[in-house]
Design a protein around this motif. Sequence first.
Motif, PDB file in Angstrom:
ATOM      1  N   ALA A  29     -15.280  14.023  24.090  1.00 18.23           N
ATOM      2  CA  ALA A  29     -14.561  14.437  25.706  1.00 18.23           C
ATOM      3  C   ALA A  29     -14.826  14.023  26.897  1.00 18.23           C
ATOM      4  O   ALA A  29     -13.814  12.820  27.472  1.00 18.23           O
ATOM      5  N   GLU A  50     -14.554  16.930  34.013  1.00 18.41           N
ATOM      6  CA  GLU A  50     -14.123  16.825  32.313  1.00 18.41           C
ATOM      7  C   GLU A  50     -14.407  17.031  31.212  1.00 18.41           C
ATOM      8  O   GLU A  50     -14.679  18.355  30.851  1.00 18.41           O
ATOM      9  N   GLU A 146      -8.884  16.556  19.217  1.00 17.18           N
ATOM     10  CA  GLU A 146      -9.628  17.713  18.601  1.00 17.18           C
ATOM     11  C   GLU A 146     -10.644  17.380  19.131  1.00 17.18           C
ATOM     12  O   GLU A 146     -11.238  16.527  18.968  1.00 17.18           O
ATOM     13  N   ARG A 150     -12.321  21.119  27.439  1.00 25.59           N
ATOM     14  CA  ARG A 150     -10.754  21.634  27.636  1.00 25.59           C
ATOM     15  C   ARG A 150     -10.426  21.508  29.330  1.00 25.59           C
ATOM     16  O   ARG A 150      -9.859  21.307  30.082  1.00 25.59           O
ATOM     17  N   CYS A 154      -8.148  15.421  29.212  1.00 35.36           N
ATOM     18  CA  CYS A 154      -7.579  15.927  27.465  1.00 35.36           C
ATOM     19  C   CYS A 154      -6.634  17.084  27.804  1.00 35.36           C
ATOM     20  O   CYS A 154      -6.278  16.635  26.413  1.00 35.36           O
ATOM     21  N   SER A 155      -7.144  17.990  28.310  1.00 35.05           N
ATOM     22  CA  SER A 155      -5.510  18.837  27.987  1.00 35.05           C
ATOM     23  C   SER A 155      -5.316  18.989  28.233  1.00 35.05           C
ATOM     24  O   SER A 155      -3.456  19.263  27.478  1.00 35.05           O
ATOM     25  N   ALA A 158      -3.226  15.565  26.145  1.00 38.02           N
ATOM     26  CA  ALA A 158      -2.954  16.436  24.225  1.00 38.02           C
ATOM     27  C   ALA A 158      -1.588  16.778  24.454  1.00 38.02           C
ATOM     28  O   ALA A 158      -0.755  16.982  23.379  1.00 38.02           O
ATOM     29  N   SER A 159      -1.619  17.958  25.592  1.00 32.90           N
ATOM     30  CA  SER A 159      -0.133  18.380  25.835  1.00 32.90           C
ATOM     31  C   SER A 159       1.252  17.411  25.839  1.00 32.90           C
ATOM     32  O   SER A 159       2.206  17.588  25.274  1.00 32.90           O
TER      33      SER A 159
END
Length: 319
Positions: A29, A50, A146, A150, A154-155, A158-159
């Motif tokens: 992370a 984070e 990956e 969450r 990063c989330s 990633a989206s």
Amino acid sequence: MKFRILGPVQAFDERTGVLVVPAGAKQRALLGALVVKAGQVVSADRLVDELWAEHPPANAANALQAHVARLRRLLSVPPPAAGEPPREWLVTRPLGYVLRLGDADTDARHFQRLAAEGRDLARTDPGRSADVLRRALALWRGPALEGSGRGAICSVEASLLEESRIVALESLYDASLRAGRAGEITGELEELIASHPLRERFYELLMTALYRCGRQAEALRVYERARRRLVHDLGVEPGPALRGRMEAVLHHQDPAAARPVGSPAAGPAPEAAGGDGPSVSRLHTELASLRRHVERLTREQRDLVCRLEALTAAHAPGS
């Protein structure tokens, strides 16, 4: 050095062939967030959020410093070349930390450059466009970031990257159709529909590919499959683009969808050319049945819209 986030977070030293893989979700992370924000100072408070979200340890600042120190040691594992000073990737600033890329790259930026190049080539050279887009998509090793937790940085990234991947896939198959490669992509589109069953664009592309291969009946069945899934999962009918493709396939009203650029304007469909395909009479019977079914569904859809409008008017204020 190339920092990779299109899959598990890692760094790869192309000079020595050394692969740097953070151990544990916190290290992943931390590196992932710093790569996403490369060149920018990321505050310590934001990195604490984070890594630990709503449950930071009592000594969060010290714990973060320990993780940063471990990451620094990890990134220094590939020794510098002879005569080169040690590279300091991760720098401390008064308000936080910054990952300095310098002349290094990330696979995400490489992907975005190739995807943009592929899209630019689509109109002038669709074959080359498809090839470049495949090179871009080959950079993916799994879901973006990956195993990086969450956290917000990063989330969200990633989206965004996943949406960019989907758009690149749509561009790839559109370019493949323009290049006359319909027969090469039907299987890939079936797999994409299985993993993205609510993405109407993939159904539309598959219908076009099947139709160009002379498989009109299968193309119409794809529409019906899409409609059932959308109604069942979302309670909505297919959108205008997908309905338009169905109408074009049904009535042969879109010559561009019927054959790739440069192919002859007429000729027997593959099913009618003999061999193991179905007979022409059986195909015509099946198409007639599908046509009646689609027309009935269209009438039912219009009736439902009229009823909805009538109900809405009846319950409107002042009615």
